[in-house]
Design an enzyme around this catalytic site. Structure first.
Site, PDB file in Angstrom:
ATOM      1  N   THR A 185       0.434  33.509  61.249  1.00 31.36           N
ATOM      2  CA  THR A 185      -0.223  32.417  60.528  1.00 31.36           C
ATOM      3  C   THR A 185       0.241  31.108  61.160  1.00 31.36           C
ATOM      4  OG1 THR A 185       1.545  32.197  58.935  1.00 31.36           O
ATOM      5  CG2 THR A 185      -0.215  33.684  58.349  1.00 31.36           C
ATOM      6  N   GLU A 331      -2.577  36.918  55.509  1.00 33.78           N
ATOM      7  CA  GLU A 331      -1.752  37.901  54.792  1.00 33.78           C
ATOM      8  C   GLU A 331      -2.596  38.942  54.044  1.00 33.78           C
ATOM      9  OE1 GLU A 331      -1.172  34.701  54.994  1.00 33.78           O
ATOM     10  OE2 GLU A 331       0.963  34.227  54.984  1.00 33.78           O
ATOM     11  N   LYS A 441      -0.587  14.741  41.876  1.00 30.04           N
ATOM     12  CA  LYS A 441      -0.164  14.543  40.484  1.00 30.04           C
ATOM     13  C   LYS A 441      -0.146  13.058  40.185  1.00 30.04           C
ATOM     14  CE  LYS A 441       2.343  16.732  36.944  1.00 30.04           C
ATOM     15  NZ  LYS A 441       3.363  17.658  36.520  1.00 30.04           N
ATOM     16  N   TRP A 446      -3.083  16.531  36.949  1.00 26.41           N
ATOM     17  CA  TRP A 446      -3.385  17.093  38.264  1.00 26.41           C
ATOM     18  C   TRP A 446      -4.773  16.665  38.732  1.00 26.41           C
ATOM     19  CZ3 TRP A 446       0.533  18.811  40.869  1.00 26.41           C
ATOM     20  CH2 TRP A 446       1.601  19.432  40.214  1.00 26.41           C
TER      21      TRP A 446
HETATM   22  P1  ADP Z   1      -3.709  29.368  58.426  1.00 29.47           P
HETATM   23  O1  ADP Z   1      -4.892  28.463  58.226  1.00 29.47           O
HETATM   24  O2  ADP Z   1      -2.427  28.810  57.898  1.00 29.47           O
HETATM   25  O3  ADP Z   1      -3.647  30.018  59.752  1.00 29.47           O
HETATM   26  P2  ADP Z   1      -5.076  31.267  56.848  1.00 29.47           P
HETATM   27  O4  ADP Z   1      -6.278  31.209  57.673  1.00 29.47           O
HETATM   28  O5  ADP Z   1      -4.567  32.577  56.451  1.00 29.47           O
HETATM   29  O6  ADP Z   1      -3.887  30.607  57.516  1.00 29.47           O
HETATM   30  O7  ADP Z   1      -5.300  30.297  55.616  1.00 29.47           O
HETATM   31  C1  ADP Z   1      -5.354  30.735  54.307  1.00 29.47           C
HETATM   32  C2  ADP Z   1      -5.547  29.591  53.365  1.00 29.47           C
HETATM   33  O8  ADP Z   1      -6.780  28.922  53.628  1.00 29.47           O
HETATM   34  C3  ADP Z   1      -5.671  30.019  51.934  1.00 29.47           C
HETATM   35  O9  ADP Z   1      -4.421  30.251  51.349  1.00 29.47           O
HETATM   36  C4  ADP Z   1      -6.414  28.847  51.309  1.00 29.47           C
HETATM   37  O10 ADP Z   1      -5.556  27.785  50.998  1.00 29.47           O
HETATM   38  C5  ADP Z   1      -7.328  28.418  52.407  1.00 29.47           C
HETATM   39  N1  ADP Z   1      -8.675  28.965  52.178  1.00 29.47           N
HETATM   40  C6  ADP Z   1      -9.211  30.059  52.720  1.00 29.47           C
HETATM   41  N2  ADP Z   1     -10.482  30.231  52.301  1.00 29.47           N
HETATM   42  C7  ADP Z   1     -10.748  29.215  51.453  1.00 29.47           C
HETATM   43  C8  ADP Z   1     -11.886  28.828  50.679  1.00 29.47           C
HETATM   44  N3  ADP Z   1     -13.026  29.487  50.718  1.00 29.47           N
HETATM   45  N4  ADP Z   1     -11.772  27.723  49.908  1.00 29.47           N
HETATM   46  C9  ADP Z   1     -10.631  27.014  49.862  1.00 29.47           C
HETATM   47  N5  ADP Z   1      -9.538  27.318  50.576  1.00 29.47           N
HETATM   48  C10 ADP Z   1      -9.591  28.403  51.364  1.00 29.47           C
END
Ligand code: ADP
Length: 539
Positions: A185, A331, A441, A446
Site C-alpha cells: 500500500t 488489504e 472537527k 464533524w
Molecule cells: P492506497 O491508496 O493507500 O494505495 P488503497 O488503494 O488500498 O491504498 O486505498 C484504500 C482507501 O481508499 C480506502 O481505505 C478509502 O479511504 C479510499 N477509497 C477507496 N474506494 C473509495 C470510495 N469509493 N469512496 C471513498 N473512498 C474510497
C-alpha cells in the site's frame, strides 16, 4: 460430522485450466511499448505462461521467491501474474509512480529475485541500482528489436527468454494458503506495507467480483481495466476475466490517454471499464471536447476514491453508461462493497436514487462490515450513525508481510480497522464519510470533506476539488476548499462558496476557497491530501 466432498485446493491454476479449455479462442488485446495493438488468445497466453514459468525456474527462481514487476497493464504482465503464482512464486507488483525512497524500500523489503520491467523504467532502475541491497535479475518486457541499452545494467530480453522454453509444465503441488501475490500500500504514513494475497483469497475474490451484483462478468463481456495491475491486482480483473472467459483489453502505458481509451473502447467493443475517478474525468473531458460517443460500453466501475456525481451523471445522461461506485482497499484484495440497485429503488424518486447511487454500495457476500464508536461498540445500520469501519473475511489481510512492528489495524477480535469512517443504511448500503484522518472537527462537530467535495464537483466550472481542514483559533479547524477550474471556465471563489448554500448545514460550508492549476495526486491517482496540506501550510 465432516462433509464428504473432494479436498481440492483453491488455487489459481483452476482459472488457467478452465480458461484454456473453455475459452481458448477469447482474445487479449494490448497496447505495449513495442506494439500499439498486440492481439492473441487465452490459449496463446497460457502457452507462453508455461514457457515463462519454465524460464523462471531456469533463472534459478524457486518456490516462495518474489518476482517483481514494474509494468503497465499488458499481456506480458498478465503472463507474469500466472507464471509466477502457478509456479509457487509470489508475483510482486510495484507501482512505478512511487517516490524513489519508497521504491528502494519496497524492492529491498520484498527481496525480489527477478524483476520484470517495462523499457521506460530502465533509467529509473539505473538510478536505483546502486541503492538496492541486492540487484534482482532484470528482464525487459520487450522484443529483441526494441530492447533498450544500458551502460550499467545487465538486461535480459523477455521474448528471448521465452524462446526455446517448453510450453509443457507439471505445476508444483502446494496448498491453497500458499502466497500468490504481493502488493504494497502506498503508505501515507511510515513505510509502505506489504499485503500478501494467497491462492485461496485470490480465487475466492475472483469468484466474488464476477457476481451479478458486483462486476456482473460473463464471457460476453469485453473488459478494459484502466486501474493498474500494480494497484491491488487491477481490482482482481486479471483473475476474474479468464474465470468467466471475458475478453481482456489492456491499455499499456496509455492509461491516461483519452484518445487511446476511446479507440480501444470502440474497436474492441468494450462493455465494462474500471478505474479511479481521475481517469474518468480525463476521458469525459476528451469525449466532450471531441464530441465523441461510446457505442458498446454499458457500465463503469469507479472506486479507489469517492466518485463525484458529475461523473455518474455525464456517463448516464450523455453516453448511456451506468456507473457503479465501489469501495475497497489493497488489504481487501481489494473489493469490499459495490453499488448496484436493489428492488426497493423502484420506489425512490430521482433525487433519492441519485443519493443512493453515490453511496459505496453493499458488502459482498464473504465480507462482514461493522461500524463502531470510540469504545468499539457496534453502531446501528440506520444510515445516520457513523463510526470507524471494520471488516473481516477470507480475502481481508490478517497481517502485513514482514512487518517490524505490530500492526495497529489488526485487532485481537479478528476485525481489521480500515481507517475509514462510514455509515450503513437499513438496506446495507455503505457510505464512506471520510478517511478518519481527513475528517474535519469544527466547533466540536464533524465535517465530512468528501461531502463538501461532492457538492463542489456539481458546480459546472469545477474540474477537480479537494477539501482539507485548516487550523482556526475559534473553531479549532475549518474546511478550506481547493479547486481546479475546468478548461476555459470563468470561476471565482465567492461564486464557488455560494454554490453550497441550501445544500448542506450552514456551519459546515467553507468560508475560504483557493483556485489552483492542479492538485497533488498519490501514486495511485488519488488526491494527496497530505501533500496538499503541506502546500497550503507553506503558502
Ligand atoms: P492506497 O491508496 O493507500 O494505495 P488503497 O488503494 O488500498 O491504498 O486505498 C484504500 C482507501 O481508499 C480506502 O481505505 C478509502 O479511504 C479510499 N477509497 C477507496 N474506494 C473509495 C470510495 N469509493 N469512496 C471513498 N473512498 C474510497
Amino acid at each position: 460430522m465432516q462433509g464428504l466432498m473432494m479436498d481440492r485446493a483453491l488455487t489459481i491454476h483452476s482459472i488457467l485450466d478452465y480458461a484454456e479449455r473453455n475459452h481458448g479462442q477469447r482474445e487479449i488485446v494490448s497496447v505495449t511499448a513495442d506494439n500499439p495493438c498486440h492481439r492473441y488468445t487465452y490459449s496463446d497466453a497460457f502457452a507462453r505462461t508455461k514457457q515463462l514459468a519454465n524460464a523462471l525456474s531456469s533463472l534459478g527462481a524457486r518456490m516462495g521467491d518474489r518476482i517483481g514487476t514494474l509494468a503497465w497493464n499488458d499481456h506480458r504482465h498478465f503472463e507474469i501474474y500466472y507464471a509466477s503464482s502457478c509456479n509457487g512464486m509470489v508475483c510482486h507488483t510495484i507501482n512505478p509512480r512511487l517516490f524513489e525512497q519508497q521504491l528502494i524500500y519496497i524492492i529491498n523489503h520484498a527481496e525480489d529475485k527477478v524483476l520484470f520491467t517495462d523499457p521506460a523504467f530502465i533509467p529509473l532502475l539505473e538510478q536505483l541500482a546502486t541503492k538496492l541491497d541486492e540487484l534482482p535479475i532484470l528482464v525487459v518486457l520487450s522484443d529483441k528489436a526494441n530492447m533498450p541499452k544500458s551502460g550499467s545494467l545487465k538486461l535480459i530480453c523477455y521474448e528471448t527468454l521465452l524462446e526455446g522454453e517448453s510450453p509443457q509444465i507439471d505445476w508444483p503441488d502446494f496448498g491453497e494458503d500458499t502466497a500468490a501475490a504481493l502488493c504494497y500500500t502506498s503508505g501515507t504514513t511510515g513505510n509502505p506495507k506489504g499485503v500478501l494475497f494467497s491462492h485461496r483469497s485470490t480465487l475466492l475474490h475472483a469468484y466474488a467480483v464476477a457476481l451479478p451484483d458486483v462486476f456482473n462478468l460473463s464471457t460476453r463481456d469485453s473488459v478494459l481495466p484502466v486501474v493498474p495491475m500494480f494497484h491491488a491486482c487491477a481490482w482482481g480483473i486479471p483473475y476474474a476475466a479468464p474465470l468467466v472467459g471475458a475478453k481482456l483489453v489492456f491499455p499499456g502505458p496509455k492509461m491516461a490517454d483519452g484518445a487511446t481509451l476511446h479507440n480501444l473502447m470502440e474497436s474492441e467493443q468494450v462493455t465494462l471499464a474500471l478505474g479511479v475517478p481521475t481517469v474518468w474525468l480525463a476521458l469525459l473531458d476528451y469525449l466532450r471536447i471531441n464530441d465523441l460517443k461510446l457505442t458498446t460500453l454499458n457500465r463503469t466501475v469507479v472506486g479507489g476514491a469517492a466518485c463525484p456525481s458529475s461523473i455518474m451523471d455525464e456517463f448516464r445522461e450523455t453516453f448511456g453508461v451506468t456507473t457503479h461506485h465501489a469501495w475497497g482497499m489493497t488489504e481487501l484484495s481489494p473489493l469490499g462493497t459495490l453499488n448496484s440497485p436493489n428492488s426497493e429503488w423502484s420506489e425512490l424518486n430521482t433525487e433519492q436514487r441519485a443519493q443512493q447511487r453515490l453511496k459505496q454500495g453493499r458488502g459482498i457476500c464473504g465480507i462482514n462490515l461493522k461500524i463502531v464508536d470510540e469504545n468499539n461498540n457496534e453502531l446501528p445500520w440506520d444510515g445516520v450513525a457513523f463510526g470507524a469501519l471494520k471488516v473481516r473475511g477470507p480475502w481481508v489481510c490478517s497481517d502485513y508481510f514482514k512487518l517490524e512492528s505490530e500492526s495497529s489495524a489488526h485487532h485481537a477480535d479478528g476485525w481489521f480497522d480500515t481507517g475509514d469512517v462510514a455509515s450503513i443504511d437499513e438496506q446495507g448500503f455503505l457510505k464512506i464519510v471520510d478517511r478518519s484522518k481527513d475528517l474535519i472537527k469544527s466547533g466540536g462537530e464533524w465535517i465530512s470533506s468528501v461531502e463538501l467535495e461532492n457538492i463542489a464537483m456539481t458546480h459546472p466550472g469545477v474540474q477537480e476539488a479537494a477539501v482539507i481542514g485548516i487550523a482556526d483559533e475559534k473553531w479549532t479547524e475549518r474546511p478550506l476548499l481547493v479547486v481546479v477550474p475546468k478548461n476555459g471556465a470563468d470561476v471565482d471563489t465567492s461564486d464557488l462558496l455560494m454554490h453550497f448554500d441550501g445544500k448542506i448545514a450552514k456551519w459546515s460550508i467553507p468560508e475560504k476557497a483557493l483556485l489552483v492549476a492542479e492538485l497533488p495526486h498519490t501514486a495511485t491517482g488519488k488526491i494527496s491530501k497530505m501533500q496538499l496540506r503541506q502546500q497550503v501550510k507553506s503558502g
